[in-house]
Write a protein that holds these residues in place. Structure first.
Motif, PDB file in Angstrom:
ATOM      1  N   LEU A 151       0.828  -1.200   0.000  1.00  0.00           N
ATOM      2  CA  LEU A 151       0.000   0.000   0.000  1.00  0.00           C
ATOM      3  C   LEU A 151       0.867   1.256   0.000  1.00  0.00           C
ATOM      4  CD1 LEU A 151      -3.083   0.572   0.129  1.00  0.00           C
ATOM      5  CD2 LEU A 151      -2.826   0.870   2.593  1.00  0.00           C
ATOM      6  N   GLU A 152       1.909   1.280   0.829  1.00  0.00           N
ATOM      7  CA  GLU A 152       2.774   2.454   0.906  1.00  0.00           C
ATOM      8  C   GLU A 152       3.596   2.626  -0.370  1.00  0.00           C
ATOM      9  OE1 GLU A 152       2.735   4.756   3.166  1.00  0.00           O
ATOM     10  OE2 GLU A 152       1.167   3.701   4.284  1.00  0.00           O
ATOM     11  N   LEU A 153       4.049   1.504  -0.947  1.00  0.00           N
ATOM     12  CA  LEU A 153       4.802   1.597  -2.198  1.00  0.00           C
ATOM     13  C   LEU A 153       3.917   2.075  -3.341  1.00  0.00           C
ATOM     14  CD1 LEU A 153       7.007  -1.632  -1.987  1.00  0.00           C
ATOM     15  CD2 LEU A 153       7.782   0.737  -1.788  1.00  0.00           C
ATOM     16  N   GLU A 154       2.665   1.676  -3.327  1.00  0.00           N
ATOM     17  CA  GLU A 154       1.729   2.148  -4.352  1.00  0.00           C
ATOM     18  C   GLU A 154       1.536   3.661  -4.250  1.00  0.00           C
ATOM     19  OE1 GLU A 154      -2.947   1.452  -5.669  1.00  0.00           O
ATOM     20  OE2 GLU A 154      -1.977   0.071  -4.267  1.00  0.00           O
TER      21      GLU A 154
ATOM     22  N   ALA B 213       9.325  -5.065   5.003  1.00  0.00           N
ATOM     23  CA  ALA B 213       8.370  -5.490   6.029  1.00  0.00           C
ATOM     24  C   ALA B 213       9.103  -5.874   7.313  1.00  0.00           C
ATOM     25  CB  ALA B 213       7.530  -6.652   5.515  1.00  0.00           C
ATOM     26  N   HIS B 214      10.229  -6.545   7.185  1.00  0.00           N
ATOM     27  CA  HIS B 214      10.970  -6.997   8.363  1.00  0.00           C
ATOM     28  C   HIS B 214      11.596  -5.824   9.109  1.00  0.00           C
ATOM     29  CE1 HIS B 214      13.437  -9.509  10.939  1.00  0.00           C
ATOM     30  NE2 HIS B 214      14.503  -8.806  10.573  1.00  0.00           N
ATOM     31  N   HIS B 215      12.220  -4.897   8.368  1.00  0.00           N
ATOM     32  CA  HIS B 215      12.914  -3.793   9.010  1.00  0.00           C
ATOM     33  C   HIS B 215      11.980  -2.625   9.346  1.00  0.00           C
ATOM     34  CE1 HIS B 215      16.292  -6.000   7.250  1.00  0.00           C
ATOM     35  NE2 HIS B 215      17.067  -5.386   8.145  1.00  0.00           N
ATOM     36  N   GLY B 216      10.786  -2.609   8.774  1.00  0.00           N
ATOM     37  CA  GLY B 216       9.866  -1.493   9.010  1.00  0.00           C
ATOM     38  C   GLY B 216       8.860  -1.751  10.101  1.00  0.00           C
ATOM     39  N   TYR B 217       8.907  -2.937  10.727  1.00  0.00           N
ATOM     40  CA  TYR B 217       7.963  -3.250  11.792  1.00  0.00           C
ATOM     41  C   TYR B 217       8.702  -3.323  13.119  1.00  0.00           C
ATOM     42  CZ  TYR B 217       4.522  -5.726  14.626  1.00  0.00           C
ATOM     43  OH  TYR B 217       3.654  -6.083  15.622  1.00  0.00           O
ATOM     44  N   ASP B 218       8.084  -2.701  14.121  1.00  0.00           N
ATOM     45  CA  ASP B 218       8.646  -2.738  15.464  1.00  0.00           C
ATOM     46  C   ASP B 218       7.557  -3.229  16.410  1.00  0.00           C
ATOM     47  OD1 ASP B 218       9.087  -1.291  18.265  1.00  0.00           O
ATOM     48  OD2 ASP B 218      11.048  -1.437  17.280  1.00  0.00           O
ATOM     49  N   PRO B 219       7.845  -4.200  17.288  1.00  0.00           N
ATOM     50  CA  PRO B 219       6.804  -4.725  18.176  1.00  0.00           C
ATOM     51  C   PRO B 219       6.146  -3.651  19.040  1.00  0.00           C
ATOM     52  CG  PRO B 219       8.731  -6.154  18.205  1.00  0.00           C
ATOM     53  CD  PRO B 219       9.114  -4.927  17.425  1.00  0.00           C
ATOM     54  N   LYS B 220       6.899  -2.617  19.398  1.00  0.00           N
ATOM     55  CA  LYS B 220       6.330  -1.583  20.254  1.00  0.00           C
ATOM     56  C   LYS B 220       5.709  -0.445  19.450  1.00  0.00           C
ATOM     57  CE  LYS B 220       9.481  -2.390  24.147  1.00  0.00           C
ATOM     58  NZ  LYS B 220      10.513  -1.781  25.021  1.00  0.00           N
ATOM     59  N   LEU B 221       6.264  -0.148  18.292  1.00  0.00           N
ATOM     60  CA  LEU B 221       5.792   0.979  17.485  1.00  0.00           C
ATOM     61  C   LEU B 221       4.892   0.564  16.345  1.00  0.00           C
ATOM     62  CD1 LEU B 221       9.114   3.029  17.275  1.00  0.00           C
ATOM     63  CD2 LEU B 221       7.226   3.296  18.895  1.00  0.00           C
ATOM     64  N   GLY B 222       4.702  -0.743  16.143  1.00  0.00           N
ATOM     65  CA  GLY B 222       3.847  -1.206  15.059  1.00  0.00           C
ATOM     66  C   GLY B 222       4.469  -0.909  13.705  1.00  0.00           C
ATOM     67  N   ALA B 223       3.606  -0.458  12.765  1.00  0.00           N
ATOM     68  CA  ALA B 223       4.071  -0.193  11.398  1.00  0.00           C
ATOM     69  C   ALA B 223       4.467   1.262  11.189  1.00  0.00           C
ATOM     70  CB  ALA B 223       2.980  -0.581  10.398  1.00  0.00           C
TER      71      ALA B 223
ATOM     72  N   PRO C 251       7.264   2.875  11.850  1.00  0.00           N
ATOM     73  CA  PRO C 251       8.585   3.113  11.237  1.00  0.00           C
ATOM     74  C   PRO C 251       8.630   2.818   9.746  1.00  0.00           C
ATOM     75  CG  PRO C 251       8.778   1.803  13.261  1.00  0.00           C
ATOM     76  CD  PRO C 251       7.337   1.824  12.892  1.00  0.00           C
ATOM     77  N   LEU C 252       7.609   2.133   9.211  1.00  0.00           N
ATOM     78  CA  LEU C 252       7.667   1.696   7.818  1.00  0.00           C
ATOM     79  C   LEU C 252       7.729   2.887   6.858  1.00  0.00           C
ATOM     80  CD1 LEU C 252       7.611  -0.591   5.765  1.00  0.00           C
ATOM     81  CD2 LEU C 252       5.112  -0.544   5.885  1.00  0.00           C
ATOM     82  N   LYS C 253       6.915   3.899   7.089  1.00  0.00           N
ATOM     83  CA  LYS C 253       6.926   5.059   6.197  1.00  0.00           C
ATOM     84  C   LYS C 253       8.290   5.740   6.201  1.00  0.00           C
ATOM     85  CE  LYS C 253       2.010   6.269   6.299  1.00  0.00           C
ATOM     86  NZ  LYS C 253       1.015   7.332   6.589  1.00  0.00           N
TER      87      LYS C 253
ATOM     88  N   ARG D 254      15.195   4.762   2.643  1.00  0.00           N
ATOM     89  CA  ARG D 254      15.953   3.744   1.901  1.00  0.00           C
ATOM     90  C   ARG D 254      15.513   3.590   0.454  1.00  0.00           C
ATOM     91  NH1 ARG D 254      19.017   0.625   5.362  1.00  0.00           N
ATOM     92  NH2 ARG D 254      20.051   0.074   3.403  1.00  0.00           N
ATOM     93  N   VAL D 255      14.334   4.083   0.099  1.00  0.00           N
ATOM     94  CA  VAL D 255      13.849   3.936  -1.280  1.00  0.00           C
ATOM     95  C   VAL D 255      13.722   5.292  -1.968  1.00  0.00           C
ATOM     96  CG1 VAL D 255      11.993   3.070  -2.754  1.00  0.00           C
ATOM     97  CG2 VAL D 255      12.635   1.797  -0.697  1.00  0.00           C
ATOM     98  N   MET D 256      12.915   6.195  -1.406  1.00  0.00           N
ATOM     99  CA  MET D 256      12.606   7.442  -2.104  1.00  0.00           C
ATOM    100  C   MET D 256      13.774   8.426  -2.086  1.00  0.00           C
ATOM    101  SD  MET D 256       9.773   6.536  -3.166  1.00  0.00           S
ATOM    102  CE  MET D 256       9.423   8.025  -4.080  1.00  0.00           C
ATOM    103  N   ALA D 257      14.538   8.476  -0.975  1.00  0.00           N
ATOM    104  CA  ALA D 257      15.653   9.429  -0.916  1.00  0.00           C
ATOM    105  C   ALA D 257      16.725   9.122  -1.958  1.00  0.00           C
ATOM    106  CB  ALA D 257      16.242   9.459   0.491  1.00  0.00           C
ATOM    107  N   PRO D 258      17.186   7.854  -2.120  1.00  0.00           N
ATOM    108  CA  PRO D 258      18.172   7.584  -3.181  1.00  0.00           C
ATOM    109  C   PRO D 258      17.637   7.888  -4.573  1.00  0.00           C
ATOM    110  CG  PRO D 258      18.126   5.796  -1.574  1.00  0.00           C
ATOM    111  CD  PRO D 258      16.972   6.670  -1.257  1.00  0.00           C
TER     112      PRO D 258
END
Length: 766
Positions: free
Chosen positions: A671-674, A700-710, A712-714, A720-724
C-alpha cells in the motif's frame, strides 16, 4: 417615471465574476469616473457599490443626482462588422476583410419621445430620433473609433460575456426627494455602524419572505405603538428570526406608503462587531455607544443588534455593550431588537435576568416537515427559479434535510439548499429534478456519499466494511464494527439527540487506529479534510479544556471548526492523556450532542462521528513479535478503570485492535509503495517503480517494530527507497520513461540486473 433610481450595468467575465458600474445620466469633461465594483455575485457587487456611493455622497451630496434615472433602460447586443487596419510597408491600409464584433448598448425612451442610447464600456452616448437607426449609428461610431488605430486596438472591443442593466435603489440616498426636504438626515453615528432597513424593504434586492410566523399580528402591534416595545426573537438556527425582522421592516414600509403622516419606527441594523469596529483606544467604543443612545433617544426608532449573546459578551476591558444600551432600553429611551436561541435564553435567564426585562420574548417555531414542499415551491416561484423539483423529489429533499442536517432548522436549511442549487445550473437553462437527481445534488452539497443518503442505492454492512478494509490492513473485525455504525446511519436508526457514533479504538500504537478514522472520514464525507484531529497530549494541563470552547476571528478551536462544518469526524487522539476537565466536556458532547462555547452559544455535534484512540491495556511486558496480542477483555478492563462510569457508558463501541501479522505488514508495504509510485515527480517523468519480492520482505521486516507497530515503515521507505531515487533524479534531469528497480543486496534479483538497470537500481542492504 417620476421616481428616480440608479442603474447598474453588469458585465459577466470568463470566470463567472461580475463587474458592476453605475450609469451616469450625463457626463462632463471633468467628472470623476462613475463608481464600479467587481465581485462574485450581484449581491456582492451591490454591497461594494453601496459603500462607494455613500462615500461619494459624503464628499459631495449633489453628485448622486447625475446617476438618478427616470427612464427604464434595457440592454441589447448587436453584431457589427468592421474593416480592420493593417500596415503595409509602414503605411496603414484598411483591409478588405470583415471582422465581426459584438457590441452591447443600453437604451431608454425619453419624455420627449427620443431615445437615449449609451455604450457603457466605452462611454459613448447618443440621443436618436428612432431606435431603428441605433445599429447604423453604432456602426459609424465604431468605424470612427478604430480609424487610425493599430490592429491590436480590436482587442478592446472583444465580447467578455453577458452584459445587462439593472435598476437599483439602495435606499436613503436621496433623502430630500424621497422623504421630504424638511426631514433631517440620520445621525452620523447611525450611518457609521449600520443601515436602515425600512427604506429599502420594498426594493427588488430584498430576500423573498414566504414563511410567516403564527404570532406575527401580536408582536407587530407591539412594534407599532409609541414608543415601540423592545423585541427578542427566540428560535433555533435557520428558523427565520432575521426574516421576521425584515418582514417587520416591510410592514412598516407598506404602512408608511399608505399613510405618509403616520409616525412609524425606522429599523437600524447593526451588530456588536460593527459597533466596536475601529475602536482601538480606551473608552472609544463606550463613547460610540453613548452617541448611539443620544441619536436614538426618544426618536421611537429600533436598533436591531442581531445576537443578544454578542451584546452581553465582555469586551477586553471587562464591560459589555449591553451594560450601556440595556439601561437605556429599560427606561424606554431606546428600543432594541435582538435574537437568540432557546438555550441562550435559558442561560441569560440564569446569569443576566435583568438584561431580559425590557424585551418582549417572541418564540419562532419551525414549520412542520409536511409544510416544507409547499414553502419551497413558493420560494422558487418568488425567486423565479429556473430549477424545478418534482413533488416526489421535494419530499425526498425534506427527508434528507431532516435526517442529515439536524444542526439547523426549517425553513432556512431548505432555502439555502435551493439557493445553492440555483447557482449550480447553467445560466438561462431550465431543468427539472426527480428524486434520484435530488439525492445526487444533495450528495454534492454535503459531501456525503450517495450510497449513504439514498435508499435507491443499496449498501449493506459488508459493502461498507469492504470499503474500510481497503485502507486499513489487518483489522477486519474493527472495520466490520465501524461499518455497523455507518449502516445504522444510512438506515436512519441512530439516536437523533447524540452524535452519529461514538467509537473508542483501543490497541497498541501503529496498528491502524488513526488510519481507520481517516478511512471512516473518506467513506462518510469523501475526503479526509473533514476530519478534525485533536492531540490530547496538548490538553493535559489545568485550564486547557477552555481552548476547546474558544470562538472568535482567527481561532480554530473545536467549537469553531464544528460550527463551520457540522458534518465531520472528530478524532480525540490518545484520549487518556487529556485533563479531567476535558472529560467533563465530553459528557455533554457524547451524551447530548452539544457543546457550549465561550460566548454561551450551543455547538451542535449531532451530525458528527466522534472517534477516540487509546493505548490503555497495552503492557510493556507483552510478548514481542508478529501477531502477539492481548485479549479484548484486557483493553475493556483497563478502559473501565481509567474512565469514569458516566463517560464510559456514553461510548457506543469499544473496538480493540490486534497486533499486525507478517502478512499484514507485507500488505501495508504494498500500500505504501503504491502511494510512493503515484507521486508527481515519478508520473511526470513516466518512471516506474519495480520492487522485487525480496525487497518487499526486507522492508516489512525492518519497518515493523513490536512496540511501534508499522509506524517506522513510512520513514524506512522514505529513507531507503525514495531518498536515493530523489538524489538520482536531481543529478540526471533528462531521465524519463525508465524502470527503477528496488532489490536486496546479494539476492539473485540483484545479480541478474542488466547493466542499464544496475545504474538505476536502489539496493537495500544492512
Amino acid at each position: 417615471m417620476s421616481d428616480k433610481s440608479l442603474r447598474v450595468y453588469f458585465t459577466t467575465h470568463h470566470d463567472g465574476r461580475l463587474t458592476g458600474q453605475l450609469l451616469p445620466v450625463w457626463e462632463s469633461f471633468f467628472d470623476e469616473p462613475p463608481p464600479s465594483a467587481y465581485g462574485a455575485s450581484e449581491t456582492e457587487v451591490y454591497s461594494l457599490l453601496e459603500t462607494r456611493v455613500r462615500q461619494l455622497m459624503l464628499d459631495d451630496p449633489t453628485t448622486i443626482h447625475r446617476f438618478l434615472w427616470e427612464e427604464e433602460l434595457q440592454a441589447r447586443t448587436i453584431a457589427v462588422e468592421v474593416h480592420p487596419q493593417t500596415v503595409h510597408k509602414k503605411r496603414p491600409i484598411i483591409s478588405k476583410a470583415l471582422v465581426p464584433l459584438k457590441l452591447t448598448y443600453v437604451y431608454g425612451k425619453m419624455e420627449s419621445g427620443a431615445w437615449r442610447v449609451r455604450v457603457p464600456r466605452f462611454g459613448w452616448s447618443f440621443v436618436i430620433e428612432e431606435l431603428s437607426i441605433a445599429r447604423q449609428v453604432l456602426q459609424h461610431a465604431l468605424t470612427t473609433a478604430l480609424l487610425g488605430e493599430k490592429p491590436k486596438g480590436l482587442y478592446d472591443f472583444r465580447h467578455e460575456g453577458e452584459e445587462y442593466v439593472r435598476s437599483w435603489d439602495p435606499g436613503r440616498l436621496e433623502l430630500d426627494e424621497k422623504r421630504g426636504s424638511t426631514e433631517e438626515p440620520p445621525h452620523p453615528v447611525l450611518a457609521q455602524i449600520g443601515e436602515e432597513l425600512t427604506s429599502r424593504a420594498l426594493g427588488s434586492r430584498q430576500p423573498p419572505l414566504v414563511h410567516d410566523s403564527d404570532t406575527r399580528e401580536d408582536w407587530i402591534s407591539h412594534a407599532m405603538r409609541q414608543p415601540p416595545r423592545s423585541l427578542l426573537f427566540v428560535g433555533g438556527p435557520g428558523v427565520g428570526k432575521t426574516s421576521q425582522v425584515l418582514r417587520l421592516a416591510r410592514v412598516i414600509a407598506e404602512r408608511r406608503r399608505e399613510d405618509k403622516e403616520k409616525l412609524l419606527p425606522d429599523i437600524w441594523r447593526t451588530s456588536a462587531e460593527r459597533i466596536v469596529a475601529g475602536m482601538v483606544y480606551l473608552g472609544m467604543w463606550q463613547e460610540r455607544c453613548l452617541k448611539i443612545i443620544d441619536a436614538l433617544s426618544h426618536e421611537n426608532h429600533y436598533l436591531y443588534v442581531d445576537r443578544l449573546t454578542s451584546l452581553l459578551a465582555p469586551q477586553p476591558d471587562g464591560s459589555s455593550i449591553g451594560d450601556l444600551l440595556l439601561p437605556a432600553a429599560m427606561s424606554g429611551e431606546i428600543s432594541l431588537i435582538a435574537e437568540c436561541s432557546e438555550a441562550e435564553l435559558e442561560r441569560c435567564q440564569r446569569r443576566f435576568a435583568e438584561a431580559l426585562r425590557p424585551f418582549r420574548v417572541i418564540r419562532i417555531e419551525q414549520p412542520a416537515a409536511s409544510e416544507m414542499p409547499a414553502l419551497m415551491q413558493r420560494y422558487q416561484a418568488v425567486k423565479h427559479s429556473r430549477v424545478s423539483i418534482h413533488s416526489m423529489g421535494l419530499r425526498q429533499l425534506v427527508g434528507h434535510l431532516e435526517t442529515f442536517q439536524r444542526d439547523t432548522l426549517f425553513p432556512g436549511k431548505a432555502f439555502r439548499f435551493l439557493d445553492w442549487l440555483e447557482q449550480q445550473g447553467e445560466r438561462g437553462k431550465a431543468r427539472t429534478l426527480y428524486p434520484r437527481d435530488v439525492s445526487e445534488a444533495y450528495a454534492r452539497y454535503t459531501g456525503l456519499p450517495l450510497q449513504l443518503i439514498s435508499d435507491e442505492v443499496p449498501s449493506d454492512q459488508a459493502t461498507l466494511a469492504a470499503q474500510l478494509k481497503q485502507g486499513v490492513i489487518g483489522q477486519d473485525r474493527a472495520c466490520e464494527r465501524a461499518a455497523g455504525v455507518l449502516a445504522r446511519f444510512k438506515a436512519g436508526l441512530n439516536d437523533p439527540e447524540k452524535p452519529v457514533g461514538t467509537l473508542l479504538f483501543a490497541g497498541p500504537t501503529g496498528v491502524g487506529k488513526t488510519e481507520l478514522s481517516k478511512q471512516l472520514t473518506r467513506t462518510l464525507f469523501g475526503h479526509e479534510e473533514r476530519m478534525i484531529r485533536l492531540d490530547m497530549s496538548e490538553y493535559m494541563l489545568p485550564g486547557s479544556a477552555q481552548r476547546l470552547m474558544e470562538v472568535g476571528p482567527g481561532i480554530t478551536s473545536l467549537a469553531e471548526r464544528v460550527r463551520q462544518q457540522p458534518l465531520s469526524l472528530v478524532l480525540f487522539d490518545e484520549i487518556e492523556k487529556a485533563h479531567p476537565d476535558v472529560f467533563d466536556l465530553l459528557l455533554g458532547i457524547l451524551g447530548e450532542g452539544r457543546l457550549t462555547d465561550s460566548l454561551g452559544r450551543l455547538v451542535d455535534f449531532r451530525m458528527t462521528v466522534v472517534c477516540m484512540t487509546s493505548n490503555l491495556g497495552v503492557e510493556q511486558s507483552e510478548p514481542a513479535g508478529f501477531g502477539a496480542e492481548r485479549g479484548s477483555e484486557d483493553f475493556l478492563r483497563a478502559i473501565r478503570q481509567a474512565f469514569r462510569p458516566e463517560l464510559f457508558n456514553r461510548i457506543d463501541h469499544v473496538i480493540p485492535f490486534r497486533r499486525l501479522s507478517e502478512a499484514d505488514v507485507l500488505r501495508i508495504v504494498d500500500l505504501e509503495l503504491e502511494k510512493a509510485a503515484s507521486r508527481a515527480g515519478l508520473l511526470r517523468r513516466r518512471l516506474r517503480l519495480v520492487v522485487e519480492p525480496e525487497a518487499r520482505a526486507w522492508l516489512a521486516h525492518h519497518g515493523y517494530d513490536p512496540k511501534l507497530g508499522a509506524r517506522p515503515l513510512k520513514r524506512l521507505i522514505e529513507a531507503r527507497v525514495m531518498a536515493p531515487i530523489a538524489v538520482r533524479l536531481s543529478a540526471d534531469a533528462g531521465l524519463e520513461g525508465a524502470m527503477l528497480p528496488v532489490v536486496v543486496a546479494g539476492t539473485q534479483a540483484e545479480r541478474m540486473l542488466r547493466p542499464e538497470y544496475r545504474a538505476l537500481a536502489t539496493v537495500l542492504d544492512g
